[in-house]
Enzyme design. Structure first.
Site, PDB file in Angstrom:
ATOM      1  N   HIS A 127     -17.736  25.067  -9.142  1.00 51.25           N
ATOM      2  CA  HIS A 127     -16.732  24.726  -8.165  1.00 51.25           C
ATOM      3  C   HIS A 127     -17.605  24.856  -6.656  1.00 51.25           C
ATOM      4  O   HIS A 127     -17.070  24.380  -5.712  1.00 51.25           O
ATOM      5  CB  HIS A 127     -15.523  25.743  -8.173  1.00 51.25           C
ATOM      6  CG  HIS A 127     -14.717  25.352  -7.089  1.00 51.25           C
ATOM      7  ND1 HIS A 127     -13.876  24.507  -6.888  1.00 51.25           N
ATOM      8  CD2 HIS A 127     -13.738  26.361  -6.066  1.00 51.25           C
ATOM      9  CE1 HIS A 127     -13.049  24.116  -6.045  1.00 51.25           C
ATOM     10  NE2 HIS A 127     -12.960  25.601  -5.394  1.00 51.25           N
ATOM     11  N   SER A 147     -12.244  22.447  -1.392  1.00 49.95           N
ATOM     12  CA  SER A 147     -11.204  22.820  -2.113  1.00 49.95           C
ATOM     13  C   SER A 147      -9.735  22.741  -1.452  1.00 49.95           C
ATOM     14  O   SER A 147      -9.313  21.768  -1.296  1.00 49.95           O
ATOM     15  CB  SER A 147     -11.438  24.432  -2.550  1.00 49.95           C
ATOM     16  OG  SER A 147     -10.961  24.938  -3.761  1.00 49.95           O
TER      17      SER A 147
END
Length: 707
Positions: free
Chosen positions: A680, A565
């Protein structure tokens, strides 16, 4: 936060012109991008490209003899029957969500404290998500439950299709263990809900055109009654479309009594405005923007400050402090109530976690990235703190707090020491180790050390090194350097588990860097590497890499970078700025094209962290490091492994897709794997996570270890 209190200020002509020019530049850059088609998440061409890339990557890495061994080892650790079942403390007992080889999607279940103490607790199923998925033929991923206090019998269950952040919500009866017939149902979306009573919700969601921010989150709060269609919900508050999002809140005490309802405007990633709903209309609280309302403890309202603040006619509170208000005084006049100090951090300290029991505040703090836990009690006009004697030189994390009694649970961990769960009863002052993770690897040949590297501006950057005891310091140790450095999130010691089995046991080293941009030393540590100074995070990471090489722990041939991320952006920046320092790069669900990040999925919500590429001045500093634009001909990059997910609706998969496509166009080697599900986390279940770990450590072994 009252919608009538909009600023009348208008941007100057110079700023407006600058913004317009920057938008033209950004549009021009986009039109020159040959890989924009990969931004179509479910586009036929983009998915065909991703599947072809997956086939190539899996063909190479899964044919390596190490892959099958790594996969089986990782899966055995992840699915171990005797691993800790982490619990929450609820009125009906201890609750847990569990996944294994039989419960792939998971089961929500509960037990008693007495049973949990035993080696083989007896669990009562609340909801079997696997059975639900089979019955409905959906790839459901459980996203948690929001239950109505104080009984907490009625809950809204979040169910995501494949792991996306967006989820549908259904009313569930926790006692009957069934969905409520004709109960509340909220279709899929990124939404926030708060129970008011059994027939009333406060809800922020997509209400139709013009009700979502640029980041794709809601900014309109409505009141929804039982059996009422969404179309008839009554609007009670509206933020601004320029916000990140707006969501409702209900402030309750431990008995379930509501003291106030309101809404929170998330103006940027780190700036908030709070409005409370009063009979005479909404009132915007006079808190600083970098402050967060935490909740109620013992008749006090708690507020955490991420900036220095001096209330009118009051004393100055330092950034990182925790303050409190007398609840009765605050309710009578929230704008004039006086605050008192609960906690103020020292120079190398930071407030870490907070939790409320029936009468007490449980607080964990960091001291030079070492954890300590305390009980705070308000009595006779002052707060007193008592240490909780948990094991030293570990990371102490508050895992559960019970608001019906003064009880809490902690997880205690370090890189080499298996995680344990401790039960604390403040009334009897008893502390008990309940559970311990089975050892996933042999730690006897490794040691943990804490060092500091000197960054470009002279700041000392701490990092943890886990290395073989018999290291020769000749630069030959294969080493993975992990970092994050963003959003005020600290990286704290935790048991390495699969990393220990798949990496350390091979005689390798693992490093965790505590970079500016993170939260290891409070808000100042974060703000030192934010927006215009974001390059500081990359400088810190590079400084740690150089320090590892200087100490001859490793060498560029043996050094790899890893992050996900924001950490994926970190690794991308590191290998484009200093590619000669690394021979491997594991880039997980990354940000990469920072000139377009605000236009992709939830990207606009992170403008507070990075800046806005639509504004010329800010675009200039972003362009200075954006990895996608920094991939150029004539440089050699360390053949990265890029991992992402089609279902990631937070960080758009196009960041990773376009990075791989550009490397291909430059004739540079790379590996790319896109999990079609996973969200995610890039993994929707334990088998997918085991596959990801096996791919990563097969790749790292091929790049960094001797054949």
């Amino acid at each position: 936060m009252n919608t009538s209190l909009r600023s009348a200020a208008r941007p100057s002509a110079a700023r407006a012109t600058s913004t317009a020019l920057s938008q033209e530049q950004t549009a021009g850059a986009a039109s020159d991008d040959p890989f924009l088609w990969l931004e179509d998440i479910e586009g036929k061409g983009a998915l065909a490209w991703a599947r072809a890339e997956n086939e190539k990557t899996l063909g190479v890495l899964q044919s390596d003899p190490r892959y099958r061994r790594f996969y089986e080892q990782a899966l055995s650790i992840l699915q171990a029957k005797d691993r800790i079942a982490y619990v929450s403390l609820e009125r009906r007992g201890l609750e847990n969500f569990w996944r294994d080889e039989n419960q792939v999607r998971g089961v929500w279940r509960r037990t008693t404290l007495e049973s949990y103490r035993s080696q083989d607790p007896q669990w009562e199923t609340i909801l079997d998500v696997d059975a639900l998925a089979v019955a409905e033929n959906r790839n459901w991923v459980f996203q948690g439950a929001s239950c109505l206090p104080p009984e907490e019998r009625l809950c809204l269950i979040g169910l995501s299709d494949g792991g996306k952040d967006a989820a549908s919500m259904r009313e569930f009866d926790r006692d009957a263990k069934t969905f409520v017939a004709d109960g509340f149902y909220l279709p899929e979306g990124k939404q926030h809900v708060s129970w008011v009573d059994g027939d009333t919700l406060l809800l922020a969601r997509d209400w139709g055109e013009g009700t979502l921010t640029q980041a794709g989150y809601p900014f309109v709060v409505k009141e929804l009654k039982r059996a009422q269609p969404l179309s008839e919900a009554r609007e009670i508050f509206r933020g601004e479309p320029t916000d990140v999002q707006t969501h409702p809140f209900v402030l309750r005490d431990s008995e379930g009594h509501i003291h106030v309802t309101g809404a929170t405007r998330v103006i940027s990633s780190f700036e908030y405005e709070y409005v409370v709903f009063r009979p005479d209309g909404p009132v915007k609280l006079n808190l600083p923007k970098k402050a967060a309302m935490i909740g109620l403890v013992g008749g006090r309202l708690l507020v955490k400050l991420d900036e220095e603040w001096t209330p009118p006619g009051d004393i100055r509170f330092a950034a990182g402090s925790l303050i409190s208000y007398d609840l009765a005084q605050w309710k009578q006049d929230p704008l004039r109530a006086k605050a008192s100090l609960v906690f103020q951090p020292g120079p190398r300290q930071a407030l870490s976690e907070l939790g409320a029991t029936k009468n007490l505040l449980i607080l964990t703090m960091l001291d030079n990235v070492q954890s300590k836990a305390f009980v705070y009690k308000y009595d006779q006009g002052a707060w007193s703190a008592t240490p909780i004697p948990l094991p030293e030189h570990t990371n102490v994390s508050l895992s559960a707090a019970f608001d019906q009694a003064d009880q809490a649970m902690f997880t205690v961990s370090s890189y080499l020491r298996p995680t344990s769960v401790w039960y604390f009863d403040a009334e009897t002052k008893s502390l008990e180790e309940l559970k311990k993770t089975p050892a996933a690897f042999d730690p006897s040949n490794h040691v943990v050390e804490q060092f500091e590297a000197t960054s470009r501006d002279g700041t000392s950057i701490p990092y943890f090194l886990v290395r073989p005891k018999n290291a020769r310091f000749d630069g030959a140790i294969p080493t993975l350097l992990y970092g994050y450095g963003g959003f005020q999130i600290p990286l704290l010691p935790s048991y390495l588990g699969p990393v220990g089995r798949l990496w350390l046991e091979q005689g390798n080293a693992y490093v965790v860097a505590n970079l500016r941009g993170g939260g290891e030393f409070g808000p100042q540590w974060h703000q030192a590497a934010q927006a215009a100074t974001k390059q500081t995070t990359w400088d810190d990471f590079i400084a740690v890499a150089e320090d590892l090489i200087r100490r001859k722990i490793t060498s560029p041939r043996r050094l790899g970078a890893i992050g996900g991320s924001q950490g994926g952006l970190l690794v991308g920046a590191a290998i484009t700025q200093r590619p000669e320092l690394f021979n491997a790069a594991i880039i997980q669900v990354p940000l990469f094209d920072m000139l377009r990040y605000t236009k992709l999925s939830a990207g606009a919500s992170w403008i507070g962290e990075y800046g806005d590429p639509a504004i010329a001045e800010q675009r200039a500093w972003i362009e200075g490091y954006s990895p996608y634009q920094k991939l150029v001909a004539g440089k050699t990059y360390p053949a990265p492994l890029i991992l992402t997910s089609t279902k990631d609706d937070r960080v758009h998969p196009a960041h990773g897709r376009k990075a791989a496509a550009k490397l291909a166009a430059l004739g540079q080697p790379y590996f790319y794997y896109e999990n079609i599900d996973g969200g995610h986390s890039a993994a929707a279940n334990l088998m997918e996570y085991a596959r990801q770990l096996a791919l990563e450590f097969t790749y790292a072994s091929r790049r960094l270890c001797s054949e």
